[in-house]
Motif scaffolding. Structure first.
Motif, short mmCIF file in Angstrom:
data_model
loop_
_atom_site.label_atom_id
_atom_site.label_comp_id
_atom_site.label_asym_id
_atom_site.label_seq_id
_atom_site.Cartn_x
_atom_site.Cartn_y
_atom_site.Cartn_z
N ASP A 247 0.83 -1.21 0.00
CA ASP A 247 0.00 0.00 0.00
C ASP A 247 0.86 1.26 0.00
OD1 ASP A 247 -2.61 -1.24 0.15
OD2 ASP A 247 -2.10 -1.80 2.20
N TRP A 248 1.97 1.20 0.76
CA TRP A 248 2.83 2.39 0.89
C TRP A 248 4.30 1.98 0.90
CZ3 TRP A 248 0.59 6.83 0.07
CH2 TRP A 248 -0.78 6.97 0.34
N PHE A 249 5.07 2.69 0.12
CA PHE A 249 6.51 2.50 0.03
C PHE A 249 7.17 3.69 0.73
CE2 PHE A 249 10.43 2.92 -2.78
CZ PHE A 249 11.11 1.86 -2.20
N VAL A 250 7.89 3.41 1.82
CA VAL A 250 8.55 4.46 2.59
C VAL A 250 10.06 4.26 2.48
CG1 VAL A 250 8.71 5.66 4.82
CG2 VAL A 250 6.59 4.47 4.18
N PRO A 251 10.69 4.90 1.50
CA PRO A 251 12.12 4.69 1.29
C PRO A 251 12.98 5.61 2.15
CG PRO A 251 11.25 6.13 -0.41
CD PRO A 251 10.09 5.76 0.48
N HIS A 252 14.23 5.23 2.26
CA HIS A 252 15.22 6.13 2.85
C HIS A 252 15.25 7.41 2.04
CE1 HIS A 252 18.87 7.89 4.23
NE2 HIS A 252 19.60 7.50 3.21
N LEU A 266 10.73 -0.70 -9.71
CA LEU A 266 9.80 -1.65 -9.10
C LEU A 266 8.39 -1.56 -9.71
CD1 LEU A 266 10.82 -1.16 -5.37
CD2 LEU A 266 11.26 -3.19 -6.76
N GLY A 267 8.17 -0.55 -10.51
CA GLY A 267 6.85 -0.37 -11.10
C GLY A 267 5.82 0.15 -10.12
N LEU A 268 6.27 0.93 -9.14
CA LEU A 268 5.36 1.45 -8.12
C LEU A 268 4.69 2.74 -8.59
CD1 LEU A 268 7.57 0.95 -4.95
CD2 LEU A 268 5.31 -0.06 -5.30
N ASP A 269 3.44 2.87 -8.27
CA ASP A 269 2.70 4.10 -8.52
C ASP A 269 3.30 5.21 -7.66
OD1 ASP A 269 0.83 6.21 -8.53
OD2 ASP A 269 -0.84 4.83 -8.87
N GLU A 270 3.57 6.37 -8.24
CA GLU A 270 4.17 7.48 -7.49
C GLU A 270 3.32 7.87 -6.30
OE1 GLU A 270 5.42 10.92 -9.61
OE2 GLU A 270 6.57 9.79 -11.10
N ASP A 271 2.01 7.70 -6.40
CA ASP A 271 1.12 8.06 -5.30
C ASP A 271 1.30 7.19 -4.07
OD1 ASP A 271 0.05 10.06 -6.84
OD2 ASP A 271 -1.68 8.89 -7.50
N LYS A 272 1.97 6.05 -4.24
CA LYS A 272 2.22 5.14 -3.12
C LYS A 272 3.57 5.38 -2.46
CE LYS A 272 -0.50 1.13 -4.67
NZ LYS A 272 -0.43 -0.34 -4.92
N VAL A 273 4.36 6.29 -2.99
CA VAL A 273 5.72 6.52 -2.50
C VAL A 273 5.74 7.75 -1.60
CG1 VAL A 273 8.11 6.94 -3.15
CG2 VAL A 273 6.66 5.49 -4.59
N ILE A 274 6.22 7.58 -0.37
CA ILE A 274 6.30 8.69 0.58
C ILE A 274 7.66 9.37 0.43
CG2 ILE A 274 6.24 9.36 3.01
CD1 ILE A 274 3.59 8.24 1.90
N SER A 275 7.63 10.68 0.23
CA SER A 275 8.87 11.45 0.11
C SER A 275 8.82 12.68 1.00
CB SER A 275 9.09 11.88 -1.35
OG SER A 275 10.25 12.70 -1.45
N ILE A 288 13.68 7.10 7.60
CA ILE A 288 12.50 6.26 7.43
C ILE A 288 11.43 6.55 8.50
CG2 ILE A 288 11.64 3.88 7.55
CD1 ILE A 288 14.17 3.02 6.06
N PRO A 289 11.78 6.52 9.80
CA PRO A 289 10.73 6.80 10.78
C PRO A 289 10.20 8.23 10.71
CG PRO A 289 12.86 6.63 11.87
CD PRO A 289 13.04 6.15 10.46
N LEU A 290 11.04 9.19 10.29
CA LEU A 290 10.55 10.56 10.09
C LEU A 290 9.50 10.59 8.98
CD1 LEU A 290 13.83 12.67 10.34
CD2 LEU A 290 11.75 13.10 11.64
N ALA A 291 9.78 9.93 7.87
CA ALA A 291 8.84 9.91 6.75
C ALA A 291 7.58 9.12 7.10
CB ALA A 291 9.52 9.32 5.51
N LEU A 292 7.76 8.00 7.81
CA LEU A 292 6.62 7.19 8.22
C LEU A 292 5.69 7.99 9.12
CD1 LEU A 292 5.29 4.34 8.38
CD2 LEU A 292 6.75 3.91 10.38
N ASP A 293 6.26 8.69 10.09
CA ASP A 293 5.45 9.48 11.00
C ASP A 293 4.71 10.59 10.27
OD1 ASP A 293 4.52 10.08 13.65
OD2 ASP A 293 5.88 11.79 13.68
N ALA A 294 5.40 11.25 9.35
CA ALA A 294 4.76 12.33 8.59
C ALA A 294 3.57 11.82 7.81
CB ALA A 294 5.78 12.98 7.64
#
Length: 325
Positions: A247-252, A266-275, A288-294
């Protein structure tokens, strides 16, 4: 069949008050806002005060994660801190965090895998929690990367910032399927033959000094896109998942170009990528935890979602983890 998994039950983060913009850096080094944004996607970063050690950032992130989980410091029996910038050579920053947090006697130690540190630390905590050796673990990524900068090197000093993020991990019973709440699988890697691509040129047993960060940026970029994609695929296989199940990709949060490159591969939809790299820059193990929390706080990531996190850092180390929130 009933299985015990370690689940993320709370998330919190903390950023130092001082914000350093690209324009601020352009005043001290040969660079510009346009140059930085075009190559990295970064607009600003946070910088800790001189009297604000890494443990201070870690403690505040941990407190917020515990509140989010409905827990208190008295419940904590395991603290794992992923950091490249410890308060001291020893004791472990986790020991200092335990004291400042007011947690009881328990297990506390640091993990050092640079930018991959949080993924490594989650895997360590998972081993304790899922095996019944800890009931309330706090996993923290906390960094003050600005302490390692050579402020005359425009290729590196514009990339990094300070911050901390934390998660609380607790045992949850599941049925051994991908519908379970909790960690489903990992893939961790290290290639020590590539230490010269990203490192700090100092240390207590070599120079006796802290040193400065050095990086072969183009080579790191090439390895990042290929290696991270492989680890993500491996973590999905270990979890019984397909990429489409994420559902959500949270990269470094190292560089927007790397984030996009991995997502495209990976063929991921941009809307699923947290930046969050534009506002946080590269906070190493904290990213990662900063982006996850946001993304949780703004309502995008919700309880029950399948989340995949990944990172690559000096070592070279890299890895990925899949979990259902």
């Amino acid at each position: 069949m009933s299985v015990t998994r370690s689940a993320v039950t709370g998330v919190g983060s903390f950023l130092p008050e001082q914000v350093v913009t690209n324009a601020d850096l352009a005043a001290i080094v040969d660079t510009s806002d346009e140059w930085i944004q075009e190559r990295t996607g970064i607009k600003q970063r946070h910088k800790a005060r001189d009297d604000q050690p890494t443990s201070d950032l870690a403690v505040e992130a941990a407190r917020r994660a515990l509140i989010d989980a409905g827990r208190s410091p008295e419940d904590v029996d395991l603290i794992v801190v992923a950091t490249t910038t410890p308060d001291m050579t020893f004791p472990a920053t986790a020991s200092i965090v335990q004291r400042k947090l007011g947690a009881p006697v328990g297990i506390a130690f640091d993990v050092q895998a640079v930018c991959s540190g949080f993924v490594y630390a989650m895997s360590v905590a998972d081993g304790f929690v899922a095996r019944g050796l800890a009931k309330c673990a706090v996993v923290i990524g906390a960094e003050e990367m600005t302490r390692l900068m050579d402020w005359t090197d425009r290729t590196t000093c514009v990339l990094f910032g300070d911050g901390a993020g934390a998660v609380v991990m607790e045992p949850r019973e599941g049925q051994g399927t991908t519908a379970d709440q909790g960690v489903l699988g990992f893939a961790l890697r290290c290639d020590g033959n590539k230490t010269d691509l990203l490192y700090v040129d100092g240390g207590p047993a070599t120079t006796g000094s802290v040193g400065h960060l050095r990086m072969a940026g183009n080579q790191v970029f090439r390895h990042a896109v290929v290696n991270i994609a492989e680890a993500v695929t491996a973590a999905c296989e270990a979890s019984g998942l397909q990429i489409a199940d994420i559902d959500w990709f949270v990269p470094h949060q190292a560089n927007q170009r790397i984030i996009k490159g991995v997502g495209d591969r990976l063929g991921l939809d941009e809307d699923k990528v947290i930046s969050t790299v534009a506002t946080h820059a590269n906070t190493s193990a904290a990213s990662i935890p900063l982006a996850l929390d946001a993304a949780i706080k703004d309502g995008r990531i919700k309880r029950g979602d399948m989340v995949l996190v990944e990172a690559m850092g000096g070592g070279l180390t890299w890895g990925a983890c899949a979990f259902r929130l």
